[in-house]
Design a protein around this motif. Structure first.
Motif, PDB file in Angstrom:
ATOM      1  N   ARG A  21       7.996 -51.745  -4.766  1.00 20.85           N
ATOM      2  CA  ARG A  21       9.202 -52.448  -5.189  1.00 20.85           C
ATOM      3  C   ARG A  21       8.862 -53.404  -6.311  1.00 20.85           C
ATOM      4  N   LEU A  23      10.305 -51.223  -8.409  1.00 23.78           N
ATOM      5  CA  LEU A  23      10.474 -49.973  -9.170  1.00 23.78           C
ATOM      6  C   LEU A  23      10.924 -48.809  -8.306  1.00 23.78           C
ATOM      7  N   TRP A  24      10.670 -48.878  -7.030  1.00 15.84           N
ATOM      8  CA  TRP A  24      10.999 -47.818  -6.077  1.00 15.84           C
ATOM      9  C   TRP A  24      10.336 -46.497  -6.448  1.00 15.84           C
ATOM     10  N   PRO A  32       9.511 -40.830  -7.667  1.00  9.24           N
ATOM     11  CA  PRO A  32      10.599 -41.665  -7.163  1.00  9.24           C
ATOM     12  C   PRO A  32      10.609 -41.628  -5.632  1.00  9.24           C
ATOM     13  N   ALA A  64      17.360 -50.861  -2.852  1.00  7.83           N
ATOM     14  CA  ALA A  64      16.910 -50.231  -4.086  1.00  7.83           C
ATOM     15  C   ALA A  64      17.935 -50.409  -5.204  1.00  7.83           C
ATOM     16  N   ASP A  67      17.558 -53.931  -6.521  1.00  8.82           N
ATOM     17  CA  ASP A  67      16.322 -54.092  -7.305  1.00  8.82           C
ATOM     18  C   ASP A  67      16.428 -53.389  -8.656  1.00  8.82           C
ATOM     19  N   LEU A  68      16.885 -52.151  -8.633  1.00  4.85           N
ATOM     20  CA  LEU A  68      16.947 -51.368  -9.870  1.00  4.85           C
ATOM     21  C   LEU A  68      17.985 -51.935 -10.840  1.00  4.85           C
ATOM     22  N   TYR A  69      19.063 -52.465 -10.316  1.00  4.00           N
ATOM     23  CA  TYR A  69      20.074 -53.077 -11.185  1.00  4.00           C
ATOM     24  C   TYR A  69      19.519 -54.354 -11.827  1.00  4.00           C
ATOM     25  N   LEU A  71      16.457 -54.933 -12.557  1.00  5.28           N
ATOM     26  CA  LEU A  71      15.487 -54.532 -13.592  1.00  5.28           C
ATOM     27  C   LEU A  71      16.175 -54.091 -14.876  1.00  5.28           C
ATOM     28  N   ASN A  72      17.353 -53.501 -14.747  1.00  2.69           N
ATOM     29  CA  ASN A  72      18.045 -52.969 -15.915  1.00  2.69           C
ATOM     30  C   ASN A  72      19.560 -53.139 -15.744  1.00  2.69           C
ATOM     31  N   PRO A  77      21.367 -48.205 -12.321  1.00  2.00           N
ATOM     32  CA  PRO A  77      21.193 -46.884 -11.710  1.00  2.00           C
ATOM     33  C   PRO A  77      22.525 -46.201 -11.438  1.00  2.00           C
ATOM     34  N   LEU A  82      21.499 -42.185  -6.969  1.00  4.44           N
ATOM     35  CA  LEU A  82      20.845 -42.937  -5.896  1.00  4.44           C
ATOM     36  C   LEU A  82      21.213 -42.386  -4.525  1.00  4.44           C
TER      37      LEU A  82
END
Length: 96
Positions: A21, A23-24, A32, A64, A67-69, A71-72, A77, A82
């Protein structure tokens, strides 16, 4: 290595395919997460309680996505991707 020498891989402990995490990605194979090995492991762990597997995967999907949101945030995502990644593979198959 002689033919009678033990294989080092046979005694080495297997590393668990857990998520890295935020990045998952799988800590072992960098796929992934959940990677194919993690999926098989989860199927085995939850073999007698598929509902619990779905609940667990829903909670992991929620974490996830957050976390992914983070990051970007501008190109977050894709929700459908997902869902497929975290839950789509665990759906019961139609046995008719």
């Amino acid at each position: 290595m002689s033919r009678t020498a033990p294989d080092d891989r046979a005694t080495a402990p297997r590393r668990q395919h857990l998520p890295l995490r935020p990045l998952w990605l799988c800590r072992v194979c960098a796929s992934p997460w959940p990677c194919p090995v993690a999926r098989l492991t989860l199927f085995q762990e939850y073999a007698h309680d598929r509902v619990a597997l779905s609940v667990y995967l829903c909670s992991v999907l929620h974490e996830a996505a957050g976390d992914l949101y983070r990051l970007n945030p501008h190109d977050g995502p894709d929700p459908a991707a997902l869902f497929t990644r975290f839950l789509g593979w665990a759906r019961p198959r139609d046995t008719r």
